[in-house]
Design a protein around this motif. Structure first.
Motif, PDB file in Angstrom:
ATOM      1  N   LEU A 253       0.832  -1.204   0.000  1.00 36.57           N
ATOM      2  CA  LEU A 253       0.000   0.000   0.000  1.00 36.57           C
ATOM      3  C   LEU A 253       0.867   1.254   0.000  1.00 36.57           C
ATOM      4  CD1 LEU A 253      -3.003   0.823   0.060  1.00 36.57           C
ATOM      5  CD2 LEU A 253      -2.768   1.113   2.524  1.00 36.57           C
ATOM      6  N   VAL A 254       1.984   1.221   0.727  1.00 40.46           N
ATOM      7  CA  VAL A 254       2.924   2.355   0.716  1.00 40.46           C
ATOM      8  C   VAL A 254       3.412   2.606  -0.705  1.00 40.46           C
ATOM      9  CG1 VAL A 254       5.175   3.168   1.514  1.00 40.46           C
ATOM     10  CG2 VAL A 254       3.642   2.000   3.107  1.00 40.46           C
ATOM     11  N   LYS A 255       3.738   1.545  -1.423  1.00 42.28           N
ATOM     12  CA  LYS A 255       4.178   1.687  -2.817  1.00 42.28           C
ATOM     13  C   LYS A 255       3.046   2.209  -3.694  1.00 42.28           C
ATOM     14  CE  LYS A 255       7.510  -2.112  -2.485  1.00 42.28           C
ATOM     15  NZ  LYS A 255       7.798  -3.520  -2.898  1.00 42.28           N
ATOM     16  N   PHE A 256       1.831   1.745  -3.417  1.00 39.18           N
ATOM     17  CA  PHE A 256       0.671   2.190  -4.194  1.00 39.18           C
ATOM     18  C   PHE A 256       0.447   3.688  -4.025  1.00 39.18           C
ATOM     19  CE2 PHE A 256      -3.824   3.094  -4.744  1.00 39.18           C
ATOM     20  CZ  PHE A 256      -4.150   2.401  -5.894  1.00 39.18           C
ATOM     21  N   VAL A 257       0.541   4.165  -2.778  1.00 36.50           N
ATOM     22  CA  VAL A 257       0.317   5.597  -2.511  1.00 36.50           C
ATOM     23  C   VAL A 257       1.438   6.437  -3.115  1.00 36.50           C
ATOM     24  CG1 VAL A 257       0.135   7.327  -0.668  1.00 36.50           C
ATOM     25  CG2 VAL A 257      -1.042   5.125  -0.450  1.00 36.50           C
ATOM     26  N   ALA A 258       2.654   5.893  -3.102  1.00 31.40           N
ATOM     27  CA  ALA A 258       3.803   6.499  -3.798  1.00 31.40           C
ATOM     28  C   ALA A 258       4.017   7.965  -3.440  1.00 31.40           C
ATOM     29  CB  ALA A 258       3.647   6.341  -5.310  1.00 31.40           C
ATOM     30  N   GLY A 259       3.902   8.278  -2.137  1.00 24.30           N
ATOM     31  CA  GLY A 259       4.205   9.639  -1.692  1.00 24.30           C
ATOM     32  C   GLY A 259       3.157  10.680  -2.026  1.00 24.30           C
ATOM     33  N   ALA A 260       1.960  10.288  -2.405  1.00 26.94           N
ATOM     34  CA  ALA A 260       0.896  11.254  -2.709  1.00 26.94           C
ATOM     35  C   ALA A 260       0.602  12.113  -1.483  1.00 26.94           C
ATOM     36  CB  ALA A 260      -0.358  10.523  -3.157  1.00 26.94           C
ATOM     37  N   ALA A 261       0.316  13.375  -1.724  1.00 24.13           N
ATOM     38  CA  ALA A 261       0.065  14.311  -0.621  1.00 24.13           C
ATOM     39  C   ALA A 261      -1.342  14.134  -0.068  1.00 24.13           C
ATOM     40  CB  ALA A 261       0.248  15.738  -1.111  1.00 24.13           C
ATOM     41  N   PRO A 262      -1.498  14.234   1.249  1.00 21.99           N
ATOM     42  CA  PRO A 262      -2.851  14.181   1.815  1.00 21.99           C
ATOM     43  C   PRO A 262      -3.672  15.394   1.374  1.00 21.99           C
ATOM     44  CG  PRO A 262      -1.229  14.727   3.508  1.00 21.99           C
ATOM     45  CD  PRO A 262      -0.460  14.368   2.278  1.00 21.99           C
ATOM     46  N   ILE A 263      -4.981  15.257   1.447  1.00 22.99           N
ATOM     47  CA  ILE A 263      -5.909  16.333   1.076  1.00 22.99           C
ATOM     48  C   ILE A 263      -6.288  17.090   2.347  1.00 22.99           C
ATOM     49  CG2 ILE A 263      -8.141  16.875   0.028  1.00 22.99           C
ATOM     50  CD1 ILE A 263      -7.967  14.085  -1.355  1.00 22.99           C
ATOM     51  N   ARG A 264      -6.215  18.392   2.279  1.00 22.21           N
ATOM     52  CA  ARG A 264      -6.583  19.217   3.434  1.00 22.21           C
ATOM     53  C   ARG A 264      -7.687  20.196   3.039  1.00 22.21           C
ATOM     54  NH1 ARG A 264      -3.196  17.833   7.245  1.00 22.21           N
ATOM     55  NH2 ARG A 264      -1.102  17.090   6.708  1.00 22.21           N
ATOM     56  N   ASP A 265      -8.425  20.653   4.039  1.00 22.90           N
ATOM     57  CA  ASP A 265      -9.469  21.642   3.773  1.00 22.90           C
ATOM     58  C   ASP A 265      -8.881  22.818   3.009  1.00 22.90           C
ATOM     59  OD1 ASP A 265     -11.430  20.186   5.024  1.00 22.90           O
ATOM     60  OD2 ASP A 265     -11.481  21.394   6.853  1.00 22.90           O
ATOM     61  N   GLY A 266      -9.552  23.219   1.946  1.00 19.24           N
ATOM     62  CA  GLY A 266      -9.105  24.359   1.159  1.00 19.24           C
ATOM     63  C   GLY A 266      -8.225  24.002  -0.018  1.00 19.24           C
ATOM     64  N   ASP A 267      -7.732  22.753  -0.075  1.00 20.11           N
ATOM     65  CA  ASP A 267      -6.918  22.350  -1.226  1.00 20.11           C
ATOM     66  C   ASP A 267      -7.769  22.356  -2.498  1.00 20.11           C
ATOM     67  OD1 ASP A 267      -4.799  21.987   0.442  1.00 20.11           O
ATOM     68  OD2 ASP A 267      -4.676  19.807   0.232  1.00 20.11           O
TER      69      ASP A 267
END
Length: 280
Positions: A253-267
């Motif tokens: 799963l770590v490889k799948f996410v591949a460093g994608a940034a989390p989503i925050r309010d206002g993004d």
């Protein structure tokens, strides 16, 4: 004893526009709700354990792997209440809070699809953020997030701030299930998984191989918990179930996410839109 009122197929006005109620010609008690041509919910009024949509089958697979007994469940995104009906049939004594912002849709499901037959179910006509703010700490065993506006997931329900609220509501052994739809490259799903992993120690992803490899647009189920998930049983059941699926967890799963940034309010994040031909 009076005969139960039968649903009437047709188009119905709801608060957000119009929905269509369709009879399943192959199952006498099967009914589908469609919103703007997008299949939204399916219920079999005679057999609530029958699940038509593959992603709902995957969500049920996770639920079936949870410890035995009734559940206190929160469902954000009501529709025809397919999953509450399923849980109540499989786990008598379960209690449900269903959050659905469309009052007209709730009334339609009450009138046509026998919502009152589901025991211990309460509906709150609120948006997902407002409803979550009013729920007590550690009050739920299960939190199901299956909210769509048309065919897209509201981004405000995919942020780190909202995941923190869900983590507050769930008990230490509670489970979060999210239905997310995505297409080529799965950029939104990767960011959502990154967001969920920031709030929950244990995360897994279930999906059909073609969707996981982003060969086609489709639905994925995210499962998360403060406690360890039953990854072994999930992997076996997913591979051998009605919907042939994979369970991705841990390093994969770590490889799948591949460093994608989390989503925050206002993004500035756009929720994926399915290709026009998908439901034609």
């Amino acid at each position: 004893m009076p005969k139960e009122r039968q649903p009437v197929p047709g188009r119905y006005p709801v608060t957000s526009g119009e929905v269509e109620l369709l009879r399943d010609l192959d199952r006498p008690a099967g009914w589908m709700l469609s919103v703007e041509g997008v299949p939204q919910s399916y219920v079999d009024l005679a057999d609530p354990t029958y699940l038509e949509f593959s992603y709902v089958q995957l969500a049920a697979l996770v639920i079936d792997c949870l410890p035995d007994g009734p559940l206190d469940a929160v469902h954000v995104g009501g529709g025809a209440c397919t999953i509450p009906r399923y849980i109540s049939a499989k786990r008598p004594g379960s209690r449900h809070i269903v959050v659905e912002p469309d009052a007209g849709l709730v009334q339609l499901v009450r009138d046509q699809l026998r919502l009152k037959s589901v025991p211990r179910l309460k509906v709150r006509v609120l948006d997902g953020r407002t409803a979550a703010a009013g729920l007590a700490d550690e009050s739920a065993d299960l939190f199901v997030l299956d909210a769509f506006s048309g065919a897209t997931m509201p981004v405000e329900l995919a942020t780190a701030e909202y995941m923190a609220e869900i983590a507050r509501i769930l008990r230490p052994t509670g489970t979060l299930l999210i239905n997310v739809a995505d297409g080529r490259g799965l950029p939104f799903a990767r960011r959502l998984l990154s967001t969920v992993a920031g709030a929950f120690r244990h995360v897994a992803l279930l999906g059909e191989p073609g969707v996981l490899r982003s060969r086609r647009f489709g639905n994925l189920i995210v499962a998360a918990s403060p406690a360890e998930l039953p990854v072994g049983p999930l992997t076996r059941k997913a591979a051998g179930g009605l919907t042939q699926a994979r369970c991705v967890s841990d390093e994969d799963l770590v490889k799948f996410v591949a460093g994608a940034a989390p989503i925050r309010d206002g993004d500035a994040v756009l929720s994926p839109v399915p290709p026009p031909a998908l439901f034609s």
